[in-house]
Design a protein around this motif. Sequence first.
Motif, PDB file in Angstrom:
ATOM      1  N   SER A   1      65.782  80.419  32.874  1.00 12.63           N
ATOM      2  CA  SER A   1      66.225  81.207  31.720  1.00 12.63           C
ATOM      3  C   SER A   1      65.587  80.697  30.437  1.00 12.63           C
ATOM      4  O   SER A   1      65.172  81.480  29.568  1.00 12.63           O
ATOM      5  CB  SER A   1      67.753  81.152  31.602  1.00 12.63           C
TER       6      SER A   1
ATOM      7  N   THR B   1      61.491  90.870  24.912  1.00  8.36           N
ATOM      8  CA  THR B   1      62.797  90.327  25.256  1.00  8.36           C
ATOM      9  C   THR B   1      62.719  89.525  26.554  1.00  8.36           C
ATOM     10  O   THR B   1      61.810  89.731  27.380  1.00  8.36           O
ATOM     11  CB  THR B   1      63.832  91.455  25.414  1.00  8.36           C
ATOM     12  N   ALA B   2      63.703  88.630  26.738  1.00 11.70           N
ATOM     13  CA  ALA B   2      63.750  87.841  27.969  1.00 11.70           C
ATOM     14  C   ALA B   2      63.963  88.738  29.177  1.00 11.70           C
ATOM     15  O   ALA B   2      63.476  88.454  30.278  1.00 11.70           O
ATOM     16  CB  ALA B   2      64.871  86.799  27.871  1.00 11.70           C
ATOM     17  N   ARG B   3      64.707  89.819  29.004  1.00 10.60           N
ATOM     18  CA  ARG B   3      64.924  90.760  30.112  1.00 10.60           C
ATOM     19  C   ARG B   3      63.613  91.395  30.566  1.00 10.60           C
ATOM     20  O   ARG B   3      63.372  91.549  31.768  1.00 10.60           O
ATOM     21  CB  ARG B   3      65.908  91.840  29.673  1.00 10.60           C
ATOM     22  N   GLU B   4      62.752  91.760  29.608  1.00 10.77           N
ATOM     23  CA  GLU B   4      61.462  92.343  29.961  1.00 10.77           C
ATOM     24  C   GLU B   4      60.585  91.334  30.691  1.00 10.77           C
ATOM     25  O   GLU B   4      59.840  91.696  31.606  1.00 10.77           O
ATOM     26  CB  GLU B   4      60.759  92.846  28.700  1.00 10.77           C
TER      27      GLU B   4
ATOM     28  N   GLU C   1      59.428  90.042  38.343  1.00 12.50           N
ATOM     29  CA  GLU C   1      59.801  90.633  39.631  1.00 12.50           C
ATOM     30  C   GLU C   1      58.736  91.617  40.102  1.00 12.50           C
ATOM     31  O   GLU C   1      58.423  91.689  41.294  1.00 12.50           O
ATOM     32  CB  GLU C   1      61.153  91.337  39.511  1.00 12.50           C
TER      33      GLU C   1
ATOM     34  N   GLY D   1      61.726  88.954  32.682  1.00  8.81           N
ATOM     35  CA  GLY D   1      62.253  88.890  34.040  1.00  8.81           C
ATOM     36  C   GLY D   1      61.852  90.083  34.884  1.00  8.81           C
ATOM     37  O   GLY D   1      61.512  89.933  36.063  1.00  8.81           O
ATOM     38  N   GLU D   2      61.889  91.278  34.300  1.00 10.05           N
ATOM     39  CA  GLU D   2      61.516  92.484  35.044  1.00 10.05           C
ATOM     40  C   GLU D   2      60.044  92.446  35.444  1.00 10.05           C
ATOM     41  O   GLU D   2      59.689  92.806  36.570  1.00 10.05           O
ATOM     42  CB  GLU D   2      61.800  93.718  34.194  1.00 10.05           C
TER      43      GLU D   2
ATOM     44  N   ALA E   1      59.202  84.961  26.089  1.00  7.55           N
ATOM     45  CA  ALA E   1      59.564  86.174  25.362  1.00  7.55           C
ATOM     46  C   ALA E   1      59.303  86.018  23.871  1.00  7.55           C
ATOM     47  O   ALA E   1      58.801  86.936  23.213  1.00  7.55           O
ATOM     48  CB  ALA E   1      61.032  86.521  25.618  1.00  7.55           C
TER      49      ALA E   1
ATOM     50  N   ARG F   1      61.965  81.766  30.264  1.00 11.78           N
ATOM     51  CA  ARG F   1      61.854  83.180  29.921  1.00 11.78           C
ATOM     52  C   ARG F   1      62.031  83.399  28.420  1.00 11.78           C
ATOM     53  O   ARG F   1      61.343  84.216  27.811  1.00 11.78           O
ATOM     54  CB  ARG F   1      62.888  83.995  30.695  1.00 11.78           C
ATOM     55  N   GLU F   2      62.969  82.666  27.838  1.00 10.31           N
ATOM     56  CA  GLU F   2      63.206  82.794  26.408  1.00 10.31           C
ATOM     57  C   GLU F   2      61.982  82.362  25.606  1.00 10.31           C
ATOM     58  O   GLU F   2      61.600  83.003  24.625  1.00 10.31           O
ATOM     59  CB  GLU F   2      64.423  81.953  26.004  1.00 10.31           C
TER      60      GLU F   2
END
Length: 282
Positions: A153, A166-169, A175, A171-172, A160, A156-157
């Motif tokens: 995590s 964003t951190a979510r982007e 994957e 992660g996506e 990002a 990722r931050e």
Amino acid sequence: MPLSNARELALAGPLGSLDAYISAVSQVPVLSQAEEAALARRLRDDTDLNAARDLVLSQLRFVVHIARGYMGYGLPLGDLIQEGNVGLMKAVKRFDPDMGVRLVSFAVHWIRAEIHEYVLRNWRLVKIATTKAQRKLFFNLRRAKTHLGWLSSAEREVIAKDLGVTAREVGEMEERLAGQDVTFDPVPDADDETTYAPAMYLMAEGSDPADAFEADDWRDQGADRLHAALEELDPRSREILEARWLSDKKTTLQVLARRHGVSAERIRQIEQNALKTLRAAV
């Protein structure tokens, strides 16, 4: 080697191998800033195609250098070079020598843009990056990762923040990069009875057992209701319906009129009334 001789060598047609092409373009001499500006002005002011060709040839070695940086995506180097050359030609067409910038500095954006488009179109069967943020992540994420495992995590931050997403982007995209294309309906391997194919797990249209049972039950009940309604009709109405709708050869109104001693219009009325009774029952 004079530029004219180098040009003839590089444009002599198929060279037999990619190595021969790279060797040929590496022999094209690098232009000085003054020579480059003079050729660019001839192209801009006089539409001199020979000047454009000399400008392109002088930068082909640079395209090869950039294309080699994208070999990690598993795509042919020759195709990467070809796409980069397209970007180079676009850059030469738009180059303004009066801006005081060397062609190589101006062309790098166009070369990379064409190679990026080619990689995104061909790296996976399904397009992996469509938005500007996804494109940025696609070409920077693997370079930003410090190990081969999954990012934490905190990592990722950090990524990002560096890439402005964003951190979510992050992660996506991680994957997506980790996934592999699967053939929809592959030919089973003779030695592998466990071949996976998405086609094996997709439900065919109308294959729901509940829907099939409901449809069969509705047809059975409808047939029962139809037979019951026919039994409720008087003999003449039932005979007319059977002759008009249930026999292999449809009987005409005139034939039925003569058989029952009434007019054809009366037979039609009896038929319509009987059909209304059947529809109400079914």
